[in-house]
Scaffold this active site. Structure first.
Site: not given
Length: 499
Positions: A268, A273, A280, A291, A350, A352, A354
């Site tokens: 990933k 993010d 967030k 991230d 949030d 994202e 996946r």
């Protein structure tokens, strides 16, 4: 940093510091006892005075030891001899690495690799010693006006082992550790870089640099127009809210023949993010540059494979994008069509990561992988479940999950299996699409893996590593860890290296 192996009498070797292990109840290790003969019992006399019992994380630095050519002798507590296993040995070497750094010695000789450890050969002992030293030496000073480096860094470390057979194993262990360190350092550098520097485009540039550096590494980069042609609706939805274009990066290490199926790693690569529309909270949002820890670990693994010249075929896939709350950003309630043709209802923007992974897992089919493993800082729920000590491993193949856990144990990069039972799939039901992309608060790490499993039905061997709790540390030592590069390299060596 120079690492060498020696079988010569340590008492007769010149060094800034000579490291000797001591077990509890003031008992010198076997090699320490032999060295003590050259001192006429001086070391035993020091221990008899009670200045060092041998407990872990204790030490005693001696000067002008008679019969020893080293300028100083460092006695290091190793704990109970009956409990001196792989983990204890790793812990002691990490402690010693810090002591040597603070000693201001530029060269040292350690006798710890000569100590017998249950189930650990001379190669592994040398490897752990070098890994600990390299981990301690790591600095991230790219953006400092003045580098924070020691004035007198350790530049040479000699490892004492028992005999010629152990010497050959130790030298192989050093080569392994140096290759791993190169990969881990790259992973840490990429993850530590700020998001205004480490963009998806920057990751693509770094992948091309690996292609230039290593003969058997080959890199290709797909642009957003390529992803549109492939139907990657999930990944493109994430990147829509950012001015930074997404990239799908492929790095391959061709270490074996063309007929050998590759192991594919998918990392990933969310370079920042914000949470998107489901933004967030401000606290600790700076940590969201990490991230892309899964992507960084794939970069590190490819470099480690190239350095070690592993006899295996490895493909690293990195879907890279930013998740930002622009006016064009995707929204909760949107329905997306993935590359697989399945439709998903967005519940929370949030979640994202996946979405990047699901399209890339489908894309990976073209490589006909023997095994496919995805790595992601995916869920905060993983930290609730396992804290910061172990990564989570979830798989539809229990044998693969066990192999990954065993590799993590040996590499000192532990993982623990969570279930992925069919009952959890029920939480992904959607009244509007084939399924939702979030399964609610209960068992968040598991339902995230359940979502990914719906894109891996064509693979007999797939596993998901959630590294949300292990990819970086907080507090005064805040920074990327480079995990799980050690676990993944050990897995390849255990099960796919043809040598």
């Amino acid at each position: 940093m120079e690492f060498t192996v020696t079988t010569a009498n340590p008492a007769q070797k010149k060094a800034g510091v000579l490291v000797i292990g001591v077990f509890e109840r003031r008992r010198l290790s076997d090699i320490g006892a032999r060295i003590d003969q050259a001192t006429d019992g001086y070391l035993r006399g020091i221990l008899a005075n009670g200045d060092l019992d041998g407990e872990t994380n204790t030490s005693l630095l001696l000067y002008d030891v008679p019969g020893i050519r080293a300028r100083r002798v460092l006695l290091v507590g190793c704990g109970k001899a009956s409990e001196f296993d792989r983990r204890a040995y790793r812990k002691v070497n990490a402690w010693v690495a810090g002591l040597l750094e603070r000693s201001r010695a530029t060269d040292a000789l350690t006798c710890l690799p000569a100590i017998q450890v249950r189930g650990v050969d001379a190669g592994d002992r040398a490897r752990v010693t070098v890994e600990a030293t390299e981990t301690r030496r790591y600095r991230f000073d790219e953006f400092r006006s003045e580098p924070n480096t020691p004035k007198h860094p350790l530049s040479r470390l000699a490892l004492h082992v028992a005999d010629g057979d152990d010497k050959a194993k130790a030298e192989a262990g050093i080569a392994h550790a140096r290759s791993l360190a190169a990969g881990v350092h790259l992973a840490r550098d990429l993850a530590n870089r700020p998001a205004n520097v480490c963009t998806p485009t920057h990751l693509a540039e770094q992948a091309r640099a690996l292609d230039q550096q290593y003969d058997h590494v080959h890199t290709t980069v797909l642009e957003e127009s390529d992803m549109e042609e492939l139907g990657m609706g999930a990944m493109l939805a994430v990147s829509r809210g950012s001015r930074e274009p997404a990239k799908l990066i492929t790095m391959s290490w061709q270490g074996a023949g063309p007929d050998k199926a590759p192991v594919v790693f998918v990392g990933k690569g969310v370079t920042f993010d914000s949470g998107g529309i489901s933004i967030k909270p401000a606290a600790a949002m700076d940590e969201m540059k990490y991230d892309m820890g899964g992507a960084a670990s794939v970069f590190g693994l490819i470099r480690a494979c190239a350095e070690l010249r592993i006899d295996a075929n490895v493909v690293g896939l990195v879907p890279a994008a930013e998740n930002m709350p622009d006016g064009a950003a995707y929204r909760p309630g949107d329905i997306l069509k993935t590359m697989s043709g399945q439709t998903i209802e967005i519940i929370n923007t949030d979640a994202e990561g996946r979405l990047l992974l699901c399209d890339t897992l489908t894309y990976a089919k073209r490589f006909s992988p023997d095994t496919i493993i995805d790595i992601a800082t995916l869920t905060g729920a993983c930290i609730v479940a396992l804290g910061h000590h172990a990564s989570a491993v979830l798989s539809t193949n229990d044998q693969l999950a066990r192999q990954l856990m065993q590799a993590g144990e040996r590499a000192g990069d532990r993982a623990w299996q969570l279930p992925i039972w069919d009952e959890y799939q029920e939480q992904l039901k959607s009244p509007f699409a084939d399924f939702s992309h979030v399964g609610g608060q209960p068992a968040g790490t598991i339902t995230a893996a359940c979502f990914l499993s719906r894109f891996t039905k064509d693979y007999k061997r797939w596993a998901h590593l959630d590294i949300a709790g292990t990819a970086w540390t907080r507090g005064d030592s805040k920074g990327a860890t480079g995990r799980p590069v050690p676990l993944m390299l050990q897995y390849l060596l255990d099960h796919h290296d043809g040598r």
